[in-house]
Design an enzyme around this catalytic site. Structure first.
Site, PDB file in Angstrom:
ATOM      1  N   ARG A 155      17.761  53.049  46.488  1.00  0.00           N
ATOM      2  CA  ARG A 155      17.783  53.806  47.728  1.00  0.00           C
ATOM      3  C   ARG A 155      19.207  54.004  48.227  1.00  0.00           C
ATOM      4  O   ARG A 155      20.043  53.144  48.035  1.00  0.00           O
ATOM      5  CB  ARG A 155      17.042  53.043  48.826  1.00  0.00           C
ATOM      6  CG  ARG A 155      15.616  52.788  48.508  1.00  0.00           C
ATOM      7  CD  ARG A 155      15.044  51.794  49.483  1.00  0.00           C
ATOM      8  NE  ARG A 155      13.638  51.576  49.181  1.00  0.00           N
ATOM      9  CZ  ARG A 155      12.679  52.389  49.555  1.00  0.00           C
ATOM     10  NH1 ARG A 155      12.958  53.463  50.249  1.00  0.00           N
ATOM     11  NH2 ARG A 155      11.430  52.151  49.216  1.00  0.00           N
ATOM     12  N   THR A 156      19.382  55.132  48.906  1.00  0.00           N
ATOM     13  CA  THR A 156      20.665  55.343  49.567  1.00  0.00           C
ATOM     14  C   THR A 156      20.620  54.636  50.904  1.00  0.00           C
ATOM     15  O   THR A 156      19.811  54.990  51.763  1.00  0.00           O
ATOM     16  CB  THR A 156      20.899  56.842  49.821  1.00  0.00           C
ATOM     17  OG1 THR A 156      20.807  57.545  48.605  1.00  0.00           O
ATOM     18  CG2 THR A 156      22.266  57.055  50.426  1.00  0.00           C
ATOM     19  N   LEU A 157      21.412  53.612  51.059  1.00  0.00           N
ATOM     20  CA  LEU A 157      21.409  52.890  52.326  1.00  0.00           C
ATOM     21  C   LEU A 157      22.536  53.350  53.230  1.00  0.00           C
ATOM     22  O   LEU A 157      22.385  53.467  54.423  1.00  0.00           O
ATOM     23  CB  LEU A 157      21.532  51.384  52.071  1.00  0.00           C
ATOM     24  CG  LEU A 157      20.317  50.784  51.357  1.00  0.00           C
ATOM     25  CD1 LEU A 157      20.568  49.322  51.034  1.00  0.00           C
ATOM     26  CD2 LEU A 157      19.078  50.927  52.198  1.00  0.00           C
ATOM     27  N   ASN A 169      14.703  57.602  51.099  1.00  0.00           N
ATOM     28  CA  ASN A 169      15.781  57.666  50.126  1.00  0.00           C
ATOM     29  C   ASN A 169      16.504  58.999  50.274  1.00  0.00           C
ATOM     30  O   ASN A 169      16.435  59.858  49.401  1.00  0.00           O
ATOM     31  CB  ASN A 169      15.196  57.540  48.719  1.00  0.00           C
ATOM     32  CG  ASN A 169      16.279  57.473  47.673  1.00  0.00           C
ATOM     33  OD1 ASN A 169      17.447  57.252  47.993  1.00  0.00           O
ATOM     34  ND2 ASN A 169      15.907  57.687  46.419  1.00  0.00           N
ATOM     35  N   PRO A 170      17.177  59.186  51.406  1.00  0.00           N
ATOM     36  CA  PRO A 170      17.708  60.510  51.701  1.00  0.00           C
ATOM     37  C   PRO A 170      18.901  60.888  50.842  1.00  0.00           C
ATOM     38  O   PRO A 170      19.591  60.029  50.307  1.00  0.00           O
ATOM     39  CB  PRO A 170      18.135  60.388  53.165  1.00  0.00           C
ATOM     40  CG  PRO A 170      18.442  58.939  53.343  1.00  0.00           C
ATOM     41  CD  PRO A 170      17.509  58.199  52.436  1.00  0.00           C
TER      42      PRO A 170
END
Lengths: 275, 218
Positions: free
Chosen positions: B16-18, B120-121
């Site tokens: 995931r993009t954090l 998960n943008p």
């Protein structure tokens, strides 16, 4: 065509390289009642013969709106036709949702699946996209072709003969003349039977005009117009009303003139048929 | 943080993009007489370090559109891959129809929104401008899928610093020179006030004839 040992399965080729099941499916199209499509640069007209199976029953719906800018007329197994219409509507909606823009017709026409059996229905798909008005014929084999005008179903040959004579005028035809040509072509398939608004359906779509089916009243009026004037196709019919005289009683001729004046306004106001 | 809580169930959190790592700052876009003008600087920041100074944050998309991105640059590269595939498939039809700027922006909106729903943008704010059949189009979509179109748009700090200037000074049918001057004014303000701005920018122009992205200058 006769039964043979290669025709049981749609996945079996004959030694001559034919898929008989597909060819039989195309026969089903030829047995269905006639459907006709024609297009000009700006409009597409779909017309079909609606035969009720008995006086007690209602007509089968053979023309479907797929989207504001796409309509389809079917001939053959109408149940299959409905399945395909639903699939096409789905495709259009999905495309509109993702891209906020109408699906170009050419991309819609590749729909056939090769599961259990071919669909026993021929589709005349009329639609509008940024490259203009289009008319496609999709047959059970999965092939599709683009046409200026076409007819499918029983006794469609008569309509095709008429269309072949006149198709060159269609490109620049007006909306009204295109509809009249469709009615003339439809009449050919009836072979002597009277054309009335209760045995045919007409649908129109064009630039600036969403797909809509003409209501019975409008259709009957258009039929009456060319029946009052005589057998002449639209080009001559334009001149004829001025000259038509004593053959018809006065009121009928007056009525025809009134109709001609009202035609442009009324056609624009014609309400789509709510089905 | 929501990401941490859902960790084990999802498998690996590293998917995931954090938070973003290498980011681009504002993009500003305006409509003008012949089409659209976009401006963006060429900086790629690594946190508070102005690490990369020659990052192209604007790219053409198909025949009719141009995209500018701020935010995570690797996600922008991913978006470019999606768009390249989209345009490729569009061209493969070879049928005289092509995807215009409106269609591309809506496609991107769907992509951004769907990713956001999966937590998960794609960590970008995008500006998409173009002109097709004489119709000018300028819109923007954020990383959570909020999209809108307007005569002038901006991302990030541009929204706070550039748009007020544009609201006052933008008008219909500006010439190319007027447009560039206006964009340069916006970029100057951003250079003064935005910590992550660098003094090297590109101006992109899209008209009916096609896309031109200028050489970098300061």
């Amino acid at each position: 065509m006769f039964r043979n040992q290669y025709d049981t399965d749609v996945t079996t080729w004959s030694p001559a390289g034919r898929l008989f099941q597909v060819e039989y499916a195309m026969e089903a199209v030829k047995q269905g009642s006639a459907a006709i499509g024609l297009r000009s640069k700006t409009h597409v007209v779909l017309a079909c013969v609606n035969k009720a199976s008995s006086e007690l029953s209602s007509h089968q719906k053979k023309i479907f709106k797929v989207d504001d800018h796409i309509g389809v007329a079917i001939a053959g197994l109408t149940a299959d036709g409905r399945v395909l219409s639903r699939y096409m509507r789905n495709e259009c909606i999905n495309y509109s949702y993702t891209y906020e823009s109408p699906l170009p017709v050419g991309r819609l026409v590749c729909t056939q699946r090769s599961w259990k059996r071919p669909y026993g229905v021929g589709l005349l798909i009329g639609g509008l996209d940024e490259s203009g008005a289009h008319l496609y014929y999709n047959c059970p084999s999965g092939n599709y072709f683009e046409y200026q005008a076409f007819a499918i179903g029983s006794r469609s040959q008569a309509a095709k003969t008429y269309l072949e004579r006149k198709f060159e005028t269609f490109v620049d035809s007006s909306r009204e003349n295109l509809i009249k040509d469709a009615l003339f072509a439809l009449r050919e398939t009836l072979q002597g039977e009277k054309l009335t608004s209760s045995n045919c359906t007409i649908a129109v779509l064009g630039i600036g005009e969403a797909f809509s089916t003409l209501d019975q009243e409008t259709v009957q009026r258009l039929i009456n117009e060319f029946e009052v004037v005589g057998e002449d196709p639209p080009a001559e019919a334009a001149a004829a009303p001025d000259q038509s005289d004593g053959a018809e009683p006065g009121p009928a001729a007056a009525a025809a003139d009134d109709d001609d004046q009202e035609t442009p306004a009324a056609d624009q106001g014609a309400a789509p048929m709510d089905i | 943080m929501p990401g941490l809580m859902l960790a084990s169930a999802a498998g690996s959190d590293s998917q995931r993009t954090l938070y973003p790592y290498v980011t681009g700052t504002s993009v500003v876009g305006i409509k003008y007489k012949d089409g659209i003008l976009l401006a963006a600087d060429m900086g790629g920041s690594y946190g508070s370090t102005l690490r990369y100074k020659t990052v192209e944050r604007m790219k053409p998309v198909g025949k009719h559109s141009i995209i500018g991105a701020s935010g995570e640059l690797s996600d922008f590269q991913e978006i470019m891959r999606y768009l390249d595939e989209l345009i490729l498939n569009d061209n493969m039809w070879d049928d005289g129809n092509s995807l215009g700027p409106k269609e591309v922006l809506n496609y991107l909106t769907r992509v951004m929104y769907n990713r956001r729903n999966k937590f998960n943008p794609l960590w970008n704010s995008l500006v998409l401008g173009g002109i097709k059949n004489g119709q000018k189009y300028l819109g923007t979509v954020s990383m959570i899928g909020v999209h809108y179109e307007d005569n002038h748009v901006a991302t990030g700090f541009g929204n706070h610093l550039a748009r007020p200037i544009l609201r006052d000074e933008w008008h219909e049918d500006m010439t190319f020179e007027e447009g560039v001057k206006l964009l340069e004014k916006c970029m100057r303000v951003l250079l003064y006030r935005d910590r992550s701005a660098v003094n090297k920018l590109q101006i992109a122009k899209i008209t009916e004839e096609g896309v031109t992205i200028s050489q970098p200058y300061s």
